[in-house]
Design a protein around this motif. Structure first.
Motif, PDB file in Angstrom:
ATOM      1  N   PHE A 199      -0.536  18.246   6.543  1.00  0.00           N
ATOM      2  CA  PHE A 199      -0.793  17.101   5.670  1.00  0.00           C
ATOM      3  C   PHE A 199      -1.908  16.222   6.234  1.00  0.00           C
ATOM      4  CE2 PHE A 199       3.542  17.925   4.047  1.00  0.00           C
ATOM      5  CZ  PHE A 199       3.283  17.854   2.687  1.00  0.00           C
ATOM      6  N   LYS A 200      -2.773  15.766   5.352  1.00  0.00           N
ATOM      7  CA  LYS A 200      -3.774  14.754   5.672  1.00  0.00           C
ATOM      8  C   LYS A 200      -4.055  13.974   4.389  1.00  0.00           C
ATOM      9  CE  LYS A 200      -7.585  18.019   4.992  1.00  0.00           C
ATOM     10  NZ  LYS A 200      -8.760  18.667   5.636  1.00  0.00           N
ATOM     11  N   GLY A 201      -4.559  12.753   4.559  1.00  0.00           N
ATOM     12  CA  GLY A 201      -4.775  11.950   3.367  1.00  0.00           C
ATOM     13  C   GLY A 201      -5.394  10.610   3.674  1.00  0.00           C
ATOM     14  N   PHE A 202      -4.996   9.569   2.927  1.00  0.00           N
ATOM     15  CA  PHE A 202      -5.621   8.261   3.058  1.00  0.00           C
ATOM     16  C   PHE A 202      -4.623   7.165   2.676  1.00  0.00           C
ATOM     17  CE2 PHE A 202      -6.109   9.712  -1.253  1.00  0.00           C
ATOM     18  CZ  PHE A 202      -5.978   8.589  -2.039  1.00  0.00           C
ATOM     19  N   TYR A 215       0.846  -1.192   0.000  1.00  0.00           N
ATOM     20  CA  TYR A 215       0.000   0.000   0.000  1.00  0.00           C
ATOM     21  C   TYR A 215       0.885   1.247   0.000  1.00  0.00           C
ATOM     22  CZ  TYR A 215       1.157   0.310   4.982  1.00  0.00           C
ATOM     23  OH  TYR A 215       1.833   0.408   6.178  1.00  0.00           O
ATOM     24  N   VAL A 216       0.261   2.369  -0.249  1.00  0.00           N
ATOM     25  CA  VAL A 216       0.934   3.672  -0.169  1.00  0.00           C
ATOM     26  C   VAL A 216       0.037   4.625   0.614  1.00  0.00           C
ATOM     27  CG1 VAL A 216       2.280   3.460  -2.289  1.00  0.00           C
ATOM     28  CG2 VAL A 216      -0.042   4.425  -2.374  1.00  0.00           C
ATOM     29  N   ASN A 217       0.659   5.590   1.268  1.00  0.00           N
ATOM     30  CA  ASN A 217      -0.068   6.675   1.931  1.00  0.00           C
ATOM     31  C   ASN A 217      -0.031   7.915   1.029  1.00  0.00           C
ATOM     32  OD1 ASN A 217      -0.815   5.444   4.488  1.00  0.00           O
ATOM     33  ND2 ASN A 217       1.376   5.454   4.975  1.00  0.00           N
ATOM     34  N   VAL A 218      -1.197   8.430   0.719  1.00  0.00           N
ATOM     35  CA  VAL A 218      -1.314   9.612  -0.136  1.00  0.00           C
ATOM     36  C   VAL A 218      -1.752  10.777   0.759  1.00  0.00           C
ATOM     37  CG1 VAL A 218      -2.395  10.629  -2.168  1.00  0.00           C
ATOM     38  CG2 VAL A 218      -1.974   8.146  -2.073  1.00  0.00           C
ATOM     39  N   VAL A 219      -0.919  11.799   0.857  1.00  0.00           N
ATOM     40  CA  VAL A 219      -1.228  12.940   1.719  1.00  0.00           C
ATOM     41  C   VAL A 219      -1.108  14.236   0.923  1.00  0.00           C
ATOM     42  CG1 VAL A 219      -0.522  11.782   3.846  1.00  0.00           C
ATOM     43  CG2 VAL A 219       1.166  13.075   2.523  1.00  0.00           C
ATOM     44  N   TYR A 220      -1.792  15.291   1.393  1.00  0.00           N
ATOM     45  CA  TYR A 220      -1.812  16.570   0.670  1.00  0.00           C
ATOM     46  C   TYR A 220      -2.107  17.697   1.654  1.00  0.00           C
ATOM     47  CZ  TYR A 220      -6.144  13.937   0.428  1.00  0.00           C
ATOM     48  OH  TYR A 220      -7.178  13.077   0.723  1.00  0.00           O
ATOM     49  N   ARG A 221      -1.766  18.911   1.244  1.00  0.00           N
ATOM     50  CA  ARG A 221      -2.015  20.109   2.047  1.00  0.00           C
ATOM     51  C   ARG A 221      -2.004  21.330   1.135  1.00  0.00           C
ATOM     52  NH1 ARG A 221       3.592  22.109   5.037  1.00  0.00           N
ATOM     53  NH2 ARG A 221       4.838  22.255   3.122  1.00  0.00           N
TER      54      ARG A 221
END
Length: 224
Positions: free
Chosen positions: A163-166, A128-134
């Protein structure tokens, strides 16, 4: 001798007449009774004001004690605000003139890209990967939509300064991630920074976008 007697008689008669006049004056004199001290003060003689209610049939207006001004001016369009058309026109003209001085890249950086942005494809064998953005610029209300393989997984995301994401479980083949700009905030354009990190903490991809409303940024993660 005769003259002396006559003088005596005349003098006696004069005294008699004068005494009679004095007696008559005493009898006819009028004695005034003494004036008693009045208990009224000078202020009591002052004219007392008359009540207007009883003055020749004229009545005073009734005064309302609880007077309050309207809290808001009346308007047929209370929720609508109108700007100055001339001012808006001048701002647009100045903006167009300013844009003429910039290169196409500078205009896009300032106003946001009007075409979809593709940030490349990257290979990863992670589970899996963690995708975060701001929001990498001024936090002004930028909102995005997140899609994975054209499926909307987060319809509205408000970008903040952190940063927050899924978490995204990778499937074999293409894993396309789209970030769609739903607005440009209060200052424009829609600005954001994103990162894709695998399950071991390795950075797969990192980039930034400046988008106009409705434009999207895309990244693809490929898994063998």
């Amino acid at each position: 001798m005769k003259l002396y007697i006559i003088f005596i008689l005349f003098f006696t008669l004069s005294l008699s007449v004068q005494g009679q006049v004095i007696n008559d004056s005493k009898k006819k004199s009028v004695t005034l009774p003494p004036v008693e001290n009045s208990k009224e003060t000078p202020e009591s003689f002052a004219e007392q004001p008359k009540e207007l209610d009883d003055y020749k049939g004229i009545t005073s207006p009734k005064v309302t004690k609880d007077l309050s001004l309207p809290k808001k001016e009346f308007s047929m369009f209370p929720d609508e605000q109108f700007g100055d058309p001339g001012e808006q026109y001048i701002k647009q003209i100045n903006k167009n003139i300013e844009d003429l001085k910039l290169t196409p890249e500078e205009v896009e950086q300032k106003n946001g890209s009007s075409t979809d942005q593709y940030f490349g494809d990257f290979k990863s064998n992670a589970a899996y990967v963690n995708v975060v953005y701001r929001d990498h610029g001024y936090v002004d209300g930028d909102i995005i939509q997140v899609r994975v393989n054209d499926d909307v997984i987060h319809p509205r995301v408000f970008l903040t300064g952190g940063f927050k994401g899924f978490k995204l479980d990778l499937q074999s083949g293409f894993n396309k991630i789209d970030f769609v700009a739903l607005n440009q905030g209060s200052s424009g354009p829609n600005t954001a920074e994103f990162k894709v990190v695998d399950d071991k903490g390795n950075l797969v991809s990192q980039n930034r976008w400046n988008l106009s409303t409705g434009v999207k940024a895309t990244i693809i993660v490929m898994k063998d």
